[in-house]
Design an enzyme around this catalytic site. Structure first.
Site, short mmCIF file in Angstrom:
data_model
loop_
_atom_site.label_atom_id
_atom_site.label_comp_id
_atom_site.label_asym_id
_atom_site.label_seq_id
_atom_site.Cartn_x
_atom_site.Cartn_y
_atom_site.Cartn_z
N GLU A 92 0.94 -1.35 0.05
CA GLU A 92 0.16 0.10 0.08
C GLU A 92 0.90 0.97 0.00
OE1 GLU A 92 -4.13 -1.58 1.95
OE2 GLU A 92 -2.79 -0.82 3.37
N CYS A 128 3.74 8.67 0.72
CA CYS A 128 4.36 7.68 1.62
C CYS A 128 4.61 6.22 0.98
CB CYS A 128 3.54 7.52 3.00
SG CYS A 128 3.91 6.24 4.26
N CYS A 135 6.49 -6.84 6.84
CA CYS A 135 7.71 -6.50 7.62
C CYS A 135 8.09 -7.42 8.80
CB CYS A 135 7.38 -5.03 8.24
SG CYS A 135 8.65 -4.33 9.06
N CYS A 139 6.48 -4.47 15.26
CA CYS A 139 6.22 -3.58 16.34
C CYS A 139 4.70 -3.76 16.48
CB CYS A 139 6.23 -2.01 15.71
SG CYS A 139 8.03 -1.79 15.02
N CYS A 142 1.34 -1.77 15.02
CA CYS A 142 1.48 -1.67 13.64
C CYS A 142 0.73 -2.82 12.80
CB CYS A 142 2.87 -1.35 13.10
SG CYS A 142 3.04 -1.29 11.39
N CYS A 371 -0.86 6.38 9.91
CA CYS A 371 0.47 5.68 10.42
C CYS A 371 0.00 4.48 11.07
CB CYS A 371 1.14 6.68 11.54
SG CYS A 371 2.50 6.16 12.07
#
Ligand code: SF4
Length: 387
Positions: A92, A128, A135, A139, A142, A371
Site C-alpha cells: 500500500e 508515503c 515487515c 512493532c 503496527c 500511520c
C-alpha cells in the site's frame, strides 16, 4: 542479471547502452521516458534508433510496472493505493494532499495557544511509499507487522509507486481543472519511506530508488524532500551517514526507556536506545543534518508527563525535532490513541525543554491509511484477532 530497465540508475543505463556499441547520451532518453513519461514499452522510446530498441528487446530487457488493485480517497483528501507486485504480493502507498496538517509549537508558545498555531500544508503532496511486502520487525502498534515479511521490494517497485501515483494525480487534476500541464498537476513534492517495511533492511534497493527519484533527468525530487524512516537499524544508520547522497532521516522512537520500547518495538532488544542515539549522533556529525524522531502516543502506555520528561532528557544535546502521532486503531490491535488534551500536554513539555514539536494530524484514518494502519485490509479476516 536483472533486465528491468526501470530498476537501473542512469549510470547503469549508460553502461548497458555503451556495451551495445552506442553513445552513452542515449541512456538519458531511456531514463526520461521511463521516469518522466511513464513509458512501459521499449518500442515507444522513439528517440532511440529502431536497431537499439530491437537489440534491447532481443536481449530481454523490459520495463516493469505494478498493477493498481484499489484506490480509496478519504474525506480529508488522503488517497490510499493498493498495488500488486509481479509475484502476487500486495503493498500500500499513501498520498497526502496539501499535508500533513499539523500543529507546530513555537518555542515561545504555550499550551493554550496551540490552536492558533494550526497550519495547513502549503500545496505539498507527500507520498508515503512501501519498501518491503510485509515487515519482520513486529512493532506491536503496527498493522503491517502482522503480515510478516514476504520480500524486499526492488528499486523499480519502490520508484513505480511514485510513477503511478504521479500519473493518476495528473489525470485527476486534468479531469477536475482542465489543466493542460499534467506533469506539474501531478507533481509529488515529498517522498517519505514510511510505508510498509523497514527501509534500512532493504538498504541497497532503497538507496538506489533515492538516486533514481532524485536525478535531474527523472523525477528530480530534491534530496531534502526524500526521507527515510527507520525503526532503529543501527548499522543502516551508520552506513547511510557515509553515503555520497544523503536523504533526510527519521527515527521511530515511541518510548523513552528500553523496557517500554522493547515491549512496543522488539528490535530494541538488539539495538537499545543508547546504541541507537549513538548512531544518530554519528549520523549528525557526518552529515550536519537534523533528525526527526517519531513518537506514536498510545493511551496509558507511553503518554504520561513522566514519559514526556524522560524523552526530553533523552534527546537533549541532539539536533532534532519530534513528531507526535496519535496511535491509529486497526482490527486486532488492543491499543487506543491518547486524547488530544494529553497530546498537547506532552507536546508542551517537550517544547518547554527546547524541542521543536509537531503534532501530526491523523490523515487518512477513515480509509486505514494513517500511520500504523497500512496492511490492515490485506490481512485475511481470521487473522485480525488481537495479538
Ligand atoms: S512500524 Fe515500520 S518497522 Fe515497525 S512493524 Fe510497522 S512497518 Fe515494520
Amino acid at each position: 542479471m536483472n533486465k528491468d530497465l526501470k530498476d537501473k540508475t542512469l549510470d547503469e543505463l549508460e553502461q548497458i547502452v555503451v556495451e551495445m556499441g552506442y553513445k552513452k547520451y542515449l541512456a538519458e532518453y531511456i531514463f526520461h521516458f521511463i521516469h518522466v513519461e511513464n513509458t512501459t514499452d521499449i518500442a515507444q522510446i522513439t528517440p532511440l534508433s529502431k536497431n537499439l530498441r530491437g537489440q534491447l528487446t532481443e536481449q530481454n530487457y523490459y520495463i516493469s510496472q505494478l498493477s493498481t488493485l484499489k484506490k480509496l480517497t478519504d474525506k480529508d483528501g488522503t488517497t490510499k493505493y493498493s498495488f500488486a507486485l509481479g509475484d502476487g504480493s500486495l503493498i500500500e502507498t499513501v498520498l497526502l494532499m496539501d499535508s500533513p496538517r499539523e500543529i507546530i509549537l513555537n518555542r515561545q508558545s504555550h499550551c493554550n495557544s496551540v490552536e492558533s498555531n494550526i497550519s495547513r500544508g502549503k500545496g505539498r503532496k507527500t507520498l508515503c511509499v512501501s519498501t518491503q511486502a510485509g515487515c519482520a520487525m513486529g512493532c506491536t502498534f503496527c498493522a503491517t507487522a502482522r503480515i510478516k515479511l514476504r520480500r524486499n521490494l526492488t528499486a523499480a517497485e519502490i520508484v513505480d509507486q511514485v510513477n503511478l501515483v504521479v500519473r493518476d494525480a495528473s489525470c485527476v487534476a486534468r479531469a477536475n481543472y482542465a489543466i493542460r500541464n499534467t506533469r506539474d498537476a501531478g507533481r509529488i513534492t515529498n517522498v517519505v519511506y514510511m510505508g510498509m517495511g523497514e527501509p534500512l533492511l532493504n538498504y541497497n534497493n532503497v538507496l538506489k530508488s533515492v538516486r533514481i527519484l532524485n536525478h535531474p533527468a527523472g523525477k528530480n525530487i530534491g534530496i531534502r524532500h526524500l526521507t527515510i524512516s527507520t525503526c532503529g537499524i543501527v548499522p543502516g544508520i551508520k552506513k547511510l551517514a557515509d553515503e555520497d547522497i544523503q536523504p533526510r532521516l527519521a527515527v521511530s522512537l515511541n518510548a523513552p526507556n528500553d523496557a517500554l520500547r522493547t515491549q512496543l518495538m522488539p528490535i530494541n532488544a538488539k539495538y537499545p536506545i543508547a546504541n541507537l542515539l549513538k548512531a544518530v549522533r554519528f549520523y549528525q556529525e557526518r552529515t550536519g543534518q537534523r533528525v526527526t524522531f517519531e513518537y506514536v502516543l498510545i493511551k496509558g502506555l507511553n503518554d504520561s508527563v513522566n514519559h514526556a520528561r524522560m524523552l526530553a532528557k533523552l534527546l537533549s544535546g541532539l539536533m532534532r525535532n519530534v513528531n507526535l502521532i496519535e496511535h491509529n486503531p486497526h482490527p486486532g490491535c488492543g491499543y487506543a490513541g491518547s486524547d488530544s488534551k494529553r497530546i498537547k500536554q506532552f507536546a508542551s513539555i517537550l517544547e518547554q525543554a527546547g524541542i521543536e514539536t509537531t503534532i501530526r494530524f491523523r490523515m487518512g484514518r477513515g480509509i486505514k491509511a494513517a500511520c500504523g494502519q497500512l496492511g490492515a485490509e490485506l490481512l485475511p479476516p481470521n487473522n485480525r484477532t488481537p495479538q
